[in-house]
Design a protein around this motif. Structure first.
Motif, PDB file in Angstrom:
ATOM      1  N   ASN A   1      -4.466   1.663   2.766  1.00 23.10           N
ATOM      2  CA  ASN A   1      -4.155   0.375   1.565  1.00 23.10           C
ATOM      3  C   ASN A   1      -5.159  -0.838   1.943  1.00 23.10           C
ATOM      4  O   ASN A   1      -5.320  -0.850   2.953  1.00 23.10           O
ATOM      5  CB  ASN A   1      -2.178  -0.317   2.561  1.00 23.10           C
ATOM      6  CG  ASN A   1      -1.188   1.441   1.911  1.00 23.10           C
ATOM      7  OD1 ASN A   1      -1.833   2.073   3.275  1.00 23.10           O
ATOM      8  ND2 ASN A   1      -1.628   2.067   1.107  1.00 23.10           N
ATOM      9  N   GLY A   2      -4.975  -1.862   0.567  1.00 20.79           N
ATOM     10  CA  GLY A   2      -5.437  -2.452   0.613  1.00 20.79           C
ATOM     11  C   GLY A   2      -7.345  -2.884   0.632  1.00 20.79           C
ATOM     12  O   GLY A   2      -8.193  -3.807   1.208  1.00 20.79           O
TER      13      GLY A   2
ATOM     14  N   LYS B   1      -9.474   0.052  -3.838  1.00 21.35           N
ATOM     15  CA  LYS B   1      -8.889   0.971  -4.959  1.00 21.35           C
ATOM     16  C   LYS B   1      -8.710   0.259  -6.099  1.00 21.35           C
ATOM     17  O   LYS B   1      -9.648   0.704  -7.087  1.00 21.35           O
ATOM     18  CB  LYS B   1      -8.027   2.521  -4.232  1.00 21.35           C
ATOM     19  CG  LYS B   1      -8.639   2.807  -3.100  1.00 21.35           C
ATOM     20  CD  LYS B   1      -8.264   3.848  -2.130  1.00 21.35           C
ATOM     21  CE  LYS B   1      -6.450   3.650  -2.816  1.00 21.35           C
ATOM     22  NZ  LYS B   1      -6.692   2.768  -1.210  1.00 21.35           N
TER      23      LYS B   1
ATOM     24  N   THR C   1      -8.590  -2.371  -7.396  1.00 25.81           N
ATOM     25  CA  THR C   1      -8.755  -3.543  -7.978  1.00 25.81           C
ATOM     26  C   THR C   1     -10.750  -2.875  -9.135  1.00 25.81           C
ATOM     27  O   THR C   1     -11.047  -3.714  -8.955  1.00 25.81           O
ATOM     28  CB  THR C   1     -10.111  -4.422  -6.753  1.00 25.81           C
ATOM     29  OG1 THR C   1      -8.127  -4.685  -6.211  1.00 25.81           O
ATOM     30  CG2 THR C   1     -10.375  -5.316  -7.253  1.00 25.81           C
TER      31      THR C   1
ATOM     32  N   GLN D   1      -0.954   2.459 -10.672  1.00 26.15           N
ATOM     33  CA  GLN D   1      -0.041   2.581  -9.415  1.00 26.15           C
ATOM     34  C   GLN D   1       1.155   2.390  -9.707  1.00 26.15           C
ATOM     35  O   GLN D   1       2.226   2.842  -9.526  1.00 26.15           O
ATOM     36  CB  GLN D   1      -0.566   2.332  -8.535  1.00 26.15           C
ATOM     37  CG  GLN D   1      -0.572   2.136  -6.861  1.00 26.15           C
ATOM     38  CD  GLN D   1      -1.331   1.409  -6.032  1.00 26.15           C
ATOM     39  OE1 GLN D   1      -2.297   0.592  -6.445  1.00 26.15           O
ATOM     40  NE2 GLN D   1      -0.697   1.910  -4.831  1.00 26.15           N
TER      41      GLN D   1
ATOM     42  N   HIS E   1      -4.247   9.169  -1.840  1.00 24.76           N
ATOM     43  CA  HIS E   1      -4.300   9.173  -0.661  1.00 24.76           C
ATOM     44  C   HIS E   1      -3.800  10.551  -0.323  1.00 24.76           C
ATOM     45  O   HIS E   1      -3.865  10.764   0.683  1.00 24.76           O
ATOM     46  CB  HIS E   1      -2.279   8.267  -0.415  1.00 24.76           C
ATOM     47  CG  HIS E   1      -2.750   6.488  -0.253  1.00 24.76           C
ATOM     48  ND1 HIS E   1      -4.075   5.792   0.254  1.00 24.76           N
ATOM     49  CD2 HIS E   1      -2.872   5.689  -1.223  1.00 24.76           C
ATOM     50  CE1 HIS E   1      -3.874   4.860   0.411  1.00 24.76           C
ATOM     51  NE2 HIS E   1      -2.913   4.376  -0.647  1.00 24.76           N
TER      52      HIS E   1
HETATM   53  N1  LIG Z   1      -3.843  -9.866  -8.228  1.00 28.03           N
HETATM   54  C1  LIG Z   1      -4.727 -10.253  -6.977  1.00 28.03           C
HETATM   55  N2  LIG Z   1      -4.067 -10.764  -6.542  1.00 28.03           N
HETATM   56  C2  LIG Z   1      -5.125 -12.268  -5.253  1.00 28.03           C
HETATM   57  N3  LIG Z   1      -5.252 -11.002  -4.203  1.00 28.03           N
HETATM   58  C3  LIG Z   1      -4.999  -9.647  -4.511  1.00 28.03           C
HETATM   59  C4  LIG Z   1      -4.614  -9.399  -6.026  1.00 28.03           C
HETATM   60  N4  LIG Z   1      -5.088  -7.486  -6.153  1.00 28.03           N
HETATM   61  C5  LIG Z   1      -5.943  -7.578  -4.615  1.00 28.03           C
HETATM   62  N5  LIG Z   1      -5.772  -8.252  -4.088  1.00 28.03           N
HETATM   63  C6  LIG Z   1      -6.480  -7.889  -2.643  1.00 28.03           C
HETATM   64  O1  LIG Z   1      -7.164  -7.925  -2.262  1.00 28.03           O
HETATM   65  C7  LIG Z   1      -7.606  -6.501  -1.395  1.00 28.03           C
HETATM   66  C8  LIG Z   1      -7.205  -4.968  -2.326  1.00 28.03           C
HETATM   67  O2  LIG Z   1      -6.572  -4.960  -2.862  1.00 28.03           O
HETATM   68  P1  LIG Z   1      -6.010  -3.044  -3.734  1.00 28.03           P
HETATM   69  O3  LIG Z   1      -4.857  -3.604  -4.653  1.00 28.03           O
HETATM   70  O4  LIG Z   1      -7.120  -3.597  -4.344  1.00 28.03           O
HETATM   71  O5  LIG Z   1      -5.717  -1.819  -2.383  1.00 28.03           O
HETATM   72  P2  LIG Z   1      -5.679  -0.189  -2.730  1.00 28.03           P
HETATM   73  O6  LIG Z   1      -6.455   0.532  -2.025  1.00 28.03           O
HETATM   74  O7  LIG Z   1      -5.759  -0.295  -3.940  1.00 28.03           O
HETATM   75  O8  LIG Z   1      -4.246  -0.596  -1.502  1.00 28.03           O
HETATM   76  P3  LIG Z   1      -3.160   0.656  -1.653  1.00 28.03           P
HETATM   77  O9  LIG Z   1      -4.101   1.658  -1.324  1.00 28.03           O
HETATM   78  O10 LIG Z   1      -2.018   0.278  -1.188  1.00 28.03           O
HETATM   79  O11 LIG Z   1      -2.327   0.468  -2.969  1.00 28.03           O
HETATM   80  C9  LIG Z   1      -5.786  -6.414  -1.037  1.00 28.03           C
HETATM   81  O12 LIG Z   1      -6.059  -7.299   0.235  1.00 28.03           O
HETATM   82  C10 LIG Z   1      -5.157  -7.229  -1.799  1.00 28.03           C
HETATM   83  O13 LIG Z   1      -3.904  -7.766  -0.815  1.00 28.03           O
END
Ligand SMILES: Nc1ncnc2c1ncn2[C@@H]1O[C@H](COP(=O)(O)OP(=O)(O)OP(=O)(O)O)[C@@H](O)[C@H]1O
Ligand SMILES: [Mg+2]
Length: 248
Positions: free
Chosen positions: A39-40, A43, A45, A87, A199
């Motif tokens: 998580n985080g 992905k 992004t 998602q 996941h």
């Molecule tokens: N719009 C935003 N503004 C500020 N921070 C963000 C934003 N989008 C994502 N983040 C931060 O960027 C990082 C990556 O987030 P992201 O959503 O891409 O992760 P993820 O791998 O998709 O996680 P998950 O498996 O929980 O979906 C995290 O620390 C998240 O809090």
């Protein structure tokens, strides 16, 4: 072979958070690239910055079919063949299944071609395996699995060259996950190129030709799925537990 889609040194920060750091990945036509990570790890992004929905990268390059699309706007990129699912749930609860998909078609193809747009929306729901007798049912009354199929159909309706799926199997039962697996393999058999964030690792490894793992926004492993899940860095960063393949 030149990849159908390649992303070079893409980065995106939110203030001090470096969500994606210099990630380079590519996918060949007709193949599935799986993307895993805690998580985080960046992905979603990564999908956001490829499609510029809702935002592009701070730096990096995206090339689709030999064309640099980095400077294009999101709707232009979509028109050239990148379509994604989200998602978070993004169906209109009060609209029927067919109207949800029609909205996506009209946003892309324009209004004023109602019969053709309706035909496309019906084709997309059928391709996604959505039940034919529920096209006119309000999406909000449906179980999550059917709402997921509506989201996938809305992306398929754009007839993408590359389909980006962000956790299509989350919140589903094992039986429903197996149906998503069948759907993804069907789309691949039709020649579609897919980027798949998931996941549910057994699903990811069973359908992917290549597997990328992100951790803290960085690409920590990239290669054949069986090799990647055996990589000690991946086990440390992400798996941390015994890996069980999907029962066939
Ligand atoms: N719009 C935003 N503004 C500020 N921070 C963000 C934003 N989008 C994502 N983040 C931060 O960027 C990082 C990556 O987030 P992201 O959503 O891409 O992760 P993820 O791998 O998709 O996680 P998950 O498996 O929980 O979906 C995290 O620390 C998240 O809090
Ligand atoms: Mg995510």
């Amino acid at each position: 072979m030149q990849p159908l889609l390649s992303i070079s040194e893409a980065s995106k920060s939110f203030g001090a958070i470096r969500a994606v750091r210099d990630v380079s990945l590519s996918v060949n036509e007709g193949e599935i690239l799986g993307i895993a990570g805690p998580n985080g790890s960046g992905k979603s992004t990564f999908f956001n910055i490829i499609t510029k929905t809702p935002f592009g990268p701070d730096s990096g390059r995206v090339v689709l079919g030999g064309r640099d699309v980095s400077r294009l706007r999101s709707h232009e990129i979509a028109r050239l063949g990148l379509a994604r699912t989200f998602q978070r749930e993004s169906v209109f609860a009060s609209l029927s299944a067919i109207d949800n998909v029609l909205v996506a078609v009209e946003n892309s193809a324009g209004h004023g071609k109602f019969a053709a747009n309706l035909e496309t929306a019906e084709w997309a729901l059928d391709l996604a395996g959505f039940p034919a007798n529920m096209h006119n049912t309000a999406a909000g009354t449906m179980p999550v699995f059917l709402r997921k199929l509506i989201m996938i159909a809305s992306a398929l309706a754009l007839r993408p060259k590359v389909l980006l799926l962000d956790e299509p199997a989350s919140s589903l039962t094992p039986h429903e996950v197996a149906r998503i697996q069948v759907l993804i393999l069907k789309l691949k058999s039709l020649g579609m190129t897919i980027l798949l964030i998931e996941h549910v690792l057994p699903l990811l490894t069973s359908v992917s030709d290549g597997l990328a793992v992100l951790d803290y926004g960085t690409l920590v492993a990239y290669g054949r799925p069986d090799e990647v899940i055996a990589d000690p860095r991946v086990i440390e960063a992400y798996l941390g537990k015994k890996y069980e393949p999907l029962a066939s």
